[in-house]
Design a protein around this motif. Structure first.
Motif, PDB file in Angstrom:
ATOM      1  N   ALA A 116       0.828  -1.206   0.000  1.00  0.00           N
ATOM      2  CA  ALA A 116       0.000   0.000   0.000  1.00  0.00           C
ATOM      3  C   ALA A 116       0.863   1.257   0.000  1.00  0.00           C
ATOM      4  O   ALA A 116       0.564   2.243  -0.691  1.00  0.00           O
ATOM      5  CB  ALA A 116      -0.929   0.000   1.218  1.00  0.00           C
ATOM      6  N   VAL A 117       1.953   1.242   0.773  1.00  0.00           N
ATOM      7  CA  VAL A 117       2.859   2.396   0.815  1.00  0.00           C
ATOM      8  C   VAL A 117       3.481   2.634  -0.563  1.00  0.00           C
ATOM      9  O   VAL A 117       3.565   3.778  -1.041  1.00  0.00           O
ATOM     10  CB  VAL A 117       3.961   2.184   1.881  1.00  0.00           C
ATOM     11  CG1 VAL A 117       5.044   3.247   1.748  1.00  0.00           C
ATOM     12  CG2 VAL A 117       3.359   2.218   3.280  1.00  0.00           C
ATOM     13  N   ILE A 118       3.918   1.561  -1.228  1.00  0.00           N
ATOM     14  CA  ILE A 118       4.496   1.691  -2.563  1.00  0.00           C
ATOM     15  C   ILE A 118       3.474   2.277  -3.528  1.00  0.00           C
ATOM     16  O   ILE A 118       3.781   3.163  -4.342  1.00  0.00           O
ATOM     17  CB  ILE A 118       4.995   0.325  -3.078  1.00  0.00           C
ATOM     18  CG1 ILE A 118       6.173  -0.156  -2.237  1.00  0.00           C
ATOM     19  CG2 ILE A 118       5.410   0.408  -4.551  1.00  0.00           C
ATOM     20  CD1 ILE A 118       6.610  -1.559  -2.563  1.00  0.00           C
ATOM     21  N   ALA A 119       2.234   1.784  -3.435  1.00  0.00           N
ATOM     22  CA  ALA A 119       1.174   2.300  -4.306  1.00  0.00           C
ATOM     23  C   ALA A 119       0.920   3.777  -4.046  1.00  0.00           C
ATOM     24  O   ALA A 119       0.743   4.567  -4.981  1.00  0.00           O
ATOM     25  CB  ALA A 119      -0.108   1.492  -4.099  1.00  0.00           C
ATOM     26  N   LEU A 120       0.917   4.171  -2.777  1.00  0.00           N
ATOM     27  CA  LEU A 120       0.685   5.577  -2.446  1.00  0.00           C
ATOM     28  C   LEU A 120       1.828   6.464  -2.932  1.00  0.00           C
ATOM     29  O   LEU A 120       1.611   7.624  -3.301  1.00  0.00           O
ATOM     30  CB  LEU A 120       0.495   5.738  -0.932  1.00  0.00           C
ATOM     31  CG  LEU A 120      -0.799   5.147  -0.363  1.00  0.00           C
ATOM     32  CD1 LEU A 120      -0.803   5.221   1.160  1.00  0.00           C
ATOM     33  CD2 LEU A 120      -2.018   5.894  -0.922  1.00  0.00           C
ATOM     34  N   LEU A 121       3.047   5.926  -2.955  1.00  0.00           N
ATOM     35  CA  LEU A 121       4.169   6.701  -3.485  1.00  0.00           C
ATOM     36  C   LEU A 121       3.982   6.994  -4.975  1.00  0.00           C
ATOM     37  O   LEU A 121       4.548   7.960  -5.502  1.00  0.00           O
ATOM     38  CB  LEU A 121       5.481   5.949  -3.268  1.00  0.00           C
ATOM     39  CG  LEU A 121       5.995   5.887  -1.833  1.00  0.00           C
ATOM     40  CD1 LEU A 121       7.257   5.036  -1.743  1.00  0.00           C
ATOM     41  CD2 LEU A 121       6.265   7.278  -1.296  1.00  0.00           C
ATOM     42  N   GLY A 122       3.182   6.173  -5.632  1.00  0.00           N
ATOM     43  CA  GLY A 122       2.874   6.433  -7.032  1.00  0.00           C
ATOM     44  C   GLY A 122       2.164   7.757  -7.253  1.00  0.00           C
ATOM     45  O   GLY A 122       2.181   8.303  -8.360  1.00  0.00           O
TER      46      GLY A 122
END
Length: 413
Positions: free
Chosen positions: A42-48
């Motif tokens: 989820a954190v990686i996706a939010l960094l998008g």
């Protein structure tokens, strides 16, 4: 036609290989660790979200043949921006570790993985836009194999090993791109203001829509982890894994059809654009019907055979299935709206999706009914609302689509 079928088949194979990593984690890791993995993703996706629309605009520019003179500066700008964002994030985490107590290693892995994920996202868009189907197949297949090959490191390093295994897919993809795609290597670090403006013009509203999509997909994870527990979040892992697999074909078809549709629409070939959209819809309709029948009649047997201790998670998938199908069938309507640059309708559909789901989550908390089962029902309601909205939006905007209403000014910038 062979190249197109080959592209979809190999990309699905690559994603399937990478997905086997999730099956390994699901088989051997406790729910608490599965919850950590879901939050990491989820954190990686939010960094998008930090791409602020540059990737969406860059894809459209690279999809149009007459924009060839702008390809190099567009690529330079996006790569330079990603490196800048990643550096700022890493420095921010290192400084924060002085004042706050958190697992620095995991946060550093997440931030660096996010940077590589941004590069992978952009380079994938670039190759898809230029119809480099064979090339992207090679990159996806090799990076997936490497990532899965390292999956069992969690037996040695615990959850950190699992996170490194996930990260390796993005890292390997980017390194291979630099080695094999020298034609598209950036030749200097620069952020060209003129190209940023053009990419914003094409990509900012889709980016805002992307924010809503990412929040839609990730926000419940934080709610569940905070209000119930990481173990409860881990019980959503099977349904999340299915959604990942189920989206493989629609995602690959979108990557295949979108550059063709954008280019044909820019050349005012409306009949060809509509035919592409119809083909996309019919394939997804057939795919949804077959997938539903498979899940209903074989789902319990397969889960019992492979993950007997996770059979309880299957009921959440059955509850969410109508909403999942609705989201898949809404994609062709969003597709034609995006091609025709009727971007505000897409934005409003995603805003509706986000706020309807957020309202459901808040209402469940208020009613003391915040359970995994009720959240699954909320997901279904959300998906159906999105489908209804996009059908009506396409119907009311159809005349503007046929008259190229929004295309005239956009391409003159």
């Amino acid at each position: 036609m062979y190249k197109k079928i080959n592209f979809v088949a190999i990309n699905i194979l690559s994603s399937g290989i990478f997905f086997s990593q999730s099956l390994i984690f699901l088989k051997y890791m406790p729910d608490n660790d599965l919850g950590i993995i879901m939050l990491f993703q989820a954190v990686i996706a939010l960094l998008g979200l930090s791409q602020i629309g540059l990737f969406n605009g860059g894809l459209r520019i690279f999809s149009i043949d007459k924009e060839a003179e702008n390809f190099k500066v567009t690529n330079n700008t996006n790569v330079s921006y990603i490196l800048l964002i990643t550096a700022i994030l890493v420095i921010g985490i290192l400084i924060s570790s002085i004042f706050f107590d958190f697992n620095l290693l995991i946060f550093l892995i997440a931030s660096l993985t996010g940077g590589f994920a941004l590069l992978k996202n952009w380079f994938s868009n670039l190759l898809i836009a230029r119809k480099k189907l064979k090339e992207i197949n090679i990159l996806n297949l090799i990076s997936a194999i490497v990532s899965v090959s390292t999956a069992f490191t969690f037996f040695i390093w615990g959850v950190v090993g699992a996170l490194l295994s996930i990260a390796s897919m993005y890292v390997v993809f980017v390194l291979l791109f630099f080695v094999l795609q020298k034609e598209y290597l950036p030749n200097k670090l620069e952020i060209n203001v003129r190209m940023v403006k053009r990419m914003f013009t094409f990509g900012f509203i889709p980016y805002l829509s992307g924010i809503a999509v990412i929040l839609n997909n990730q926000i419940d994870r934080f709610f569940i982890a905070e209000i119930i527990s990481l173990e409860a979040l881990g019980q959503f892992f099977l349904a999340t894994a299915f959604i990942t697999v189920f989206n493989l074909l629609p995602t690959n078809l979108n990557s295949l059809f979108l550059p063709m549709a954008i280019n044909s629409y820019s050349e005012r070939k409306i009949n060809q654009t509509i035919q592409i959209t119809k083909k996309y819809f019919l394939i997804l309709l057939l795919y949804s019907m077959l997938s539903t029948l498979t899940i209903v009649f074989l789902g319990e047997t397969v889960v019992n055979l492979i993950f007997p201790d996770k059979i309880g998670q299957l009921k959440y998938l059955f509850i969410m299935l109508p909403g999942i199908i609705a989201i898949i069938l809404s994609k062709p309507f969003g597709f034609i709206l995006y091609v025709a640059l009727i971007l505000k309708s897409i934005l409003w559909s995603n805003i509706l999706s986000l706020f309807s789901y957020l309202s459901i989550l808040i209402l469940l908390i208020f009613l003391s009914a915040f359970t995994i089962e009720n959240i699954a029902y909320g997901k279904t309601i959300q998906g159906i609302l999105v489908l209804i909205f996009l059908i009506f939006a396409t119907f009311f905007q159809y005349k503007k689509i046929k008259n190229y209403h929004f295309i005239i000014d956009k391409y003159q910038i």
